[in-house]
Write an enzyme that holds these catalytic residues in place. Structure first.
Site, PDB file in Angstrom:
ATOM      1  N   ASP A   1       0.818  -1.210   0.000  1.00  0.00           N
ATOM      2  CA  ASP A   1       0.000   0.000   0.000  1.00  0.00           C
ATOM      3  C   ASP A   1       0.850   1.258   0.000  1.00  0.00           C
ATOM      4  O   ASP A   1       2.038   1.232   0.319  1.00  0.00           O
ATOM      5  CB  ASP A   1      -0.887   0.044   1.251  1.00  0.00           C
ATOM      6  CG  ASP A   1      -2.039  -0.939   1.218  1.00  0.00           C
ATOM      7  OD1 ASP A   1      -2.083  -1.785   0.310  1.00  0.00           O
ATOM      8  OD2 ASP A   1      -2.892  -0.870   2.128  1.00  0.00           O
TER       9      ASP A   1
ATOM     10  N   HIS B   1       3.686  -2.109   3.168  1.00  0.00           N
ATOM     11  CA  HIS B   1       3.660  -0.743   2.643  1.00  0.00           C
ATOM     12  C   HIS B   1       4.955  -0.490   1.883  1.00  0.00           C
ATOM     13  O   HIS B   1       6.041  -0.744   2.424  1.00  0.00           O
ATOM     14  CB  HIS B   1       3.483   0.269   3.777  1.00  0.00           C
ATOM     15  CG  HIS B   1       2.158   0.140   4.452  1.00  0.00           C
ATOM     16  ND1 HIS B   1       1.921  -0.820   5.406  1.00  0.00           N
ATOM     17  CD2 HIS B   1       1.001   0.814   4.277  1.00  0.00           C
ATOM     18  CE1 HIS B   1       0.649  -0.712   5.808  1.00  0.00           C
ATOM     19  NE2 HIS B   1       0.075   0.270   5.137  1.00  0.00           N
TER      20      HIS B   1
END
Length: 175
Positions: free
Chosen positions: A20, A163
């Site tokens: 992400d 992430h």
């Protein structure tokens, strides 16, 4: 997303790596690692992070067989928005995706995993969450991220949340 050309056997164990908040300065390093292992991942991209440089990174990811999903235009809490605001956010992100990739994502990962009934029924996309949260954003420690995944038990069918904006996640991905 199964890339038929990747010789993936859906009858064998699989795990989904998802990243992400990018693309950013570390995304190419993650792609290098994926390429070295002939692995694929899904990148949930924040629209406002898309520019000429990161667009090239997204094109590289797609060219490698990775998938790009939307993570909203500005990392907004979509679950707290009404339909008009949700659609405006998606439209702003989609314009950038269209410009860079020539298409819009079929997948949506709402930031914070926050969604409401309106988003579920009107987004027009498959909403993807996760089953293992590495909390790499909290620890920023590659060893903790790796240990957390290793201690999660059977990974077959799991969706791992990472992430792409941390050095430590690059290191954890290599491991």
């Amino acid at each position: 997303f199964i890339d038929e050309s990747a010789n993936i056997d859906p009858n064998k164990p699989m795990v989904a790596l998802t990243f992400d908040d990018g693309p950013g300065q570390h995304t190419n390093s993650i792609l290098d690692t994926l390429s070295a292992y002939n692995a694929h991942a899904t990148f949930f991209v924040v629209g406002q992070n898309i520019d000429e440089e990161t667009g090239a990174v997204m094109q590289r990811a797609v060219g490698m067989g990775c998938e790009i999903g939307s993570h909203s235009y500005r990392h907004a809490n979509l679950g707290k928005m009404d339909q008009a605001a949700q659609q405006a956010d998606q439209a702003a992100a989609d314009a950038l995706f269209q410009e860079v990739l020539g298409t819009t994502p079929a997948l949506l990962r709402p930031p914070y995993g926050s969604m409401n009934k309106t988003l579920k029924t009107t987004s027009g996309r498959s909403i993807v969450t996760w089953s293992i949260d590495t909390e790499d954003w909290r620890s920023k420690d590659a060893d903790k991220v790796v240990t957390g995944v290793e201690n999660a038990g059977n990974l077959d069918g799991q969706v791992i949340l990472l992430h792409s904006i941390y050095d430590s996640t690059v290191e954890a991905t290599r491991t």
